[in-house]
Write a protein that holds these residues in place. Structure first.
Motif, short mmCIF file in Angstrom:
data_model
loop_
_atom_site.label_atom_id
_atom_site.label_comp_id
_atom_site.label_asym_id
_atom_site.label_seq_id
_atom_site.Cartn_x
_atom_site.Cartn_y
_atom_site.Cartn_z
N SER A 41 0.85 -1.20 0.00
CA SER A 41 0.00 0.00 0.00
C SER A 41 0.88 1.25 0.00
CB SER A 41 -0.91 0.00 1.23
OG SER A 41 -0.17 0.29 2.38
N PRO A 42 0.32 2.40 -0.36
CA PRO A 42 1.12 3.63 -0.34
C PRO A 42 1.71 3.94 1.03
CG PRO A 42 -0.89 3.98 -1.59
CD PRO A 42 -0.98 2.61 -0.99
N LEU A 43 0.96 3.68 2.10
CA LEU A 43 1.49 3.92 3.45
C LEU A 43 2.64 2.97 3.77
CD1 LEU A 43 -1.72 4.59 5.55
CD2 LEU A 43 0.08 6.20 4.97
N GLU A 44 2.49 1.71 3.38
CA GLU A 44 3.57 0.74 3.60
C GLU A 44 4.81 1.13 2.79
OE1 GLU A 44 0.90 -3.28 4.42
OE2 GLU A 44 1.53 -2.78 2.38
N ARG B 289 8.43 1.93 4.30
CA ARG B 289 9.61 1.16 3.88
C ARG B 289 10.70 2.09 3.38
NH1 ARG B 289 11.18 -0.06 -1.09
NH2 ARG B 289 9.13 0.38 -1.96
N ARG B 290 10.34 3.08 2.55
CA ARG B 290 11.34 4.03 2.03
C ARG B 290 11.96 4.84 3.15
NH1 ARG B 290 8.32 6.38 -3.38
NH2 ARG B 290 8.63 4.55 -4.66
N HIS B 291 11.15 5.24 4.13
CA HIS B 291 11.67 6.00 5.27
C HIS B 291 12.67 5.16 6.07
CE1 HIS B 291 11.75 8.87 8.53
NE2 HIS B 291 11.45 7.90 9.38
N LYS C 74 20.31 3.86 5.75
CA LYS C 74 21.41 4.36 4.93
C LYS C 74 22.11 5.53 5.63
CE LYS C 74 22.34 6.18 0.32
NZ LYS C 74 21.75 6.65 -0.93
N HIS C 75 21.32 6.40 6.25
CA HIS C 75 21.88 7.55 6.96
C HIS C 75 22.72 7.08 8.16
CE1 HIS C 75 22.23 11.60 8.51
NE2 HIS C 75 21.73 11.20 9.67
#
Length: 149
Positions: free
Chosen positions: A81-84, A88-90, A96-97
């Motif tokens: 879903s868009p929220l998932e 995930r991207r966050h 990575k940070h």
């Protein structure tokens, strides 16, 4: 004659003539398209009663069970879903940070930095001061607390 009987007949006659005058008076001076709004409608059309339809016989699906599939369903496709996707991207960006921070902390050595003068643990950063403040004024303010190199 009694006076009140005569008055009753007179008042009835008065109100009857008054009603006739009002009905005649209301139609005076109105255009035809306005008068057409006040004409009575024709009586409603008489319709024969509705014929009741034959009720549909309802049955269960027990006789159709033999036609059902017996194979297991295909594997379900994974859908995000868009929220998932946003979460995930966050999370990926945060990981990575953190990796970049670990690399920078491991590579940082304040003693080998040619721009750093003196002990980095005794460095003081001053913020939000006026552009008119000179180095001499700052030294004068902080010399109260000890020597400045």
């Amino acid at each position: 004659h009694r006076p009140h009987q005569h008055l009753g007949a007179c008042s009835a006659q008065f109100w009857h003539s008054r009603a006739e005058a009002a009905s005649a008076m209301s139609a005076q001076g109105l255009p035809a398209h306005i008068l057409a709004l006040f004409t009575p409608r024709p009586p409603p059309q008489h319709l024969p009663p509705q014929v009741t339809k034959k009720a549909i016989r309802m049955t269960g699906i027990a006789e159709l069970v033999d036609f059902f599939e017996t194979d297991p369903p295909p594997p379900r496709e994974k859908w995000e879903s868009p929220l998932e996707r946003k979460a995930r991207r966050h999370k990926e960006k945060l990981e990575k940070h953190k990796e970049e921070q670990k690399k920078q902390v491991a590579a940082y050595d304040p003693h080998k930095d040619e721009n750093a003068v003196g002990d980095p643990f005794k460095t003081l950063f001053v913020a939000r001061i006026s552009y008119d403040t000179t180095e001499k004024k700052l030294k004068r303010e902080f010399e109260v607390f000890g020597s400045i190199k």
